[in-house]
Design a protein around this motif. Structure first.
Motif, PDB file in Angstrom:
ATOM      1  N   ASN A  33       0.792  -0.992  -0.004  1.00  0.00           N
ATOM      2  CA  ASN A  33       0.047  -0.055  -0.030  1.00  0.00           C
ATOM      3  C   ASN A  33       0.876   1.346  -0.082  1.00  0.00           C
ATOM      4  OD1 ASN A  33      -2.636  -1.366  -0.123  1.00  0.00           O
ATOM      5  ND2 ASN A  33      -2.519  -1.648   2.148  1.00  0.00           N
ATOM      6  N   GLN A  36       2.260   1.600  -3.580  1.00  0.00           N
ATOM      7  CA  GLN A  36       1.041   2.089  -4.424  1.00  0.00           C
ATOM      8  C   GLN A  36       0.985   3.626  -4.301  1.00  0.00           C
ATOM      9  OE1 GLN A  36      -0.974   0.765  -6.628  1.00  0.00           O
ATOM     10  NE2 GLN A  36      -0.677  -1.297  -6.496  1.00  0.00           N
ATOM     11  N   LEU A  37       0.923   4.129  -3.213  1.00  0.00           N
ATOM     12  CA  LEU A  37       0.624   5.390  -2.679  1.00  0.00           C
ATOM     13  C   LEU A  37       1.844   6.260  -3.296  1.00  0.00           C
ATOM     14  CD1 LEU A  37      -0.933   7.730  -1.578  1.00  0.00           C
ATOM     15  CD2 LEU A  37       0.273   7.337   0.884  1.00  0.00           C
ATOM     16  N   GLY A  39       3.549   5.689  -5.919  1.00  0.00           N
ATOM     17  CA  GLY A  39       3.535   5.623  -7.420  1.00  0.00           C
ATOM     18  C   GLY A  39       2.496   6.531  -7.691  1.00  0.00           C
ATOM     19  N   GLU A  40       1.419   6.707  -6.928  1.00  0.00           N
ATOM     20  CA  GLU A  40       0.273   7.501  -7.316  1.00  0.00           C
ATOM     21  C   GLU A  40       1.062   9.067  -7.192  1.00  0.00           C
ATOM     22  OE1 GLU A  40      -3.121   7.176  -5.004  1.00  0.00           O
ATOM     23  OE2 GLU A  40      -3.427   4.972  -5.497  1.00  0.00           O
ATOM     24  N   VAL A  41       1.644   9.285  -6.084  1.00  0.00           N
ATOM     25  CA  VAL A  41       2.496  10.535  -5.944  1.00  0.00           C
ATOM     26  C   VAL A  41       3.495  10.856  -7.137  1.00  0.00           C
ATOM     27  CG1 VAL A  41       4.071  11.932  -4.451  1.00  0.00           C
ATOM     28  CG2 VAL A  41       2.380  10.543  -3.453  1.00  0.00           C
ATOM     29  N   SER A  43       3.140   9.766  -9.986  1.00  0.00           N
ATOM     30  CA  SER A  43       2.362  10.351 -11.350  1.00  0.00           C
ATOM     31  C   SER A  43       1.971  11.449 -11.237  1.00  0.00           C
ATOM     32  CB  SER A  43       1.284   9.116 -11.285  1.00  0.00           C
ATOM     33  OG  SER A  43       0.761   9.139 -12.552  1.00  0.00           O
ATOM     34  N   ALA A  44       1.101  11.819 -10.052  1.00  0.00           N
ATOM     35  CA  ALA A  44       0.695  13.076  -9.786  1.00  0.00           C
ATOM     36  C   ALA A  44       1.921  14.109  -9.991  1.00  0.00           C
ATOM     37  CB  ALA A  44       0.105  13.526  -8.518  1.00  0.00           C
ATOM     38  N   ASP A  63       7.433   9.219 -14.596  1.00  0.00           N
ATOM     39  CA  ASP A  63       6.544   8.107 -15.186  1.00  0.00           C
ATOM     40  C   ASP A  63       7.320   6.886 -15.091  1.00  0.00           C
ATOM     41  OD1 ASP A  63       4.500   9.708 -15.695  1.00  0.00           O
ATOM     42  OD2 ASP A  63       5.109   9.989 -17.973  1.00  0.00           O
ATOM     43  N   THR A  66       7.254   5.850 -11.653  1.00  0.00           N
ATOM     44  CA  THR A  66       6.012   5.254 -11.267  1.00  0.00           C
ATOM     45  C   THR A  66       6.105   3.977 -11.597  1.00  0.00           C
ATOM     46  OG1 THR A  66       5.141   7.488 -11.514  1.00  0.00           O
ATOM     47  CG2 THR A  66       3.585   5.636 -11.682  1.00  0.00           C
ATOM     48  N   LEU A  70       5.202   0.858  -9.173  1.00  0.00           N
ATOM     49  CA  LEU A  70       3.980   0.243  -9.111  1.00  0.00           C
ATOM     50  C   LEU A  70       4.334  -1.365  -9.403  1.00  0.00           C
ATOM     51  CD1 LEU A  70       1.530   2.605 -10.973  1.00  0.00           C
ATOM     52  CD2 LEU A  70       1.698   2.003  -8.378  1.00  0.00           C
TER      53      LEU A  70
END
Length: 87
Positions: A33, A36-37, A39-41, A43-44, A63, A66, A70
């Motif tokens: 988790n 995952q978080l 990776g989201e950061v 990407s943003a 990218d 990311t 992930l």
């Protein structure tokens, strides 16, 4: 005030506190988790840099980061299936 910020002992202390915080997050939420978080950061951040700074190289690097993060999260989730068979 700036002397305090540049003090190597304070920087090391802060780094240790940050490391402890990240370890606590992994302990509480699980490595998958947290990855995952993260990776989201990434990407943003990539989207923000591309939209606001038009820095395609840095956005591309984020990218790739990311994707790698992930993939690591996926590997953690499925680590039993990914291990080589025991002989």
């Amino acid at each position: 005030m700036n002397e305090l910020i540049c003090d190597p002992k304070l920087i090391e202390l802060k780094a240790n506190q940050d490391r402890d915080t990240i370890e606590s997050l992994v302990d509480y939420y699980g490595l998958e988790n947290v990855l995952q978080l993260l990776g989201e950061v990434c990407s943003a951040k990539s989207d923000h840099i591309l939209d606001n700074w038009q820095d395609e190289k840095l956005a591309y690097f984020l990218d790739i980061a990311t994707s790698n993060i992930l993939q690591a999260a996926f590997n953690v989730k499925n680590y039993n299936e990914l291990l080589p068979p025991k002989s």
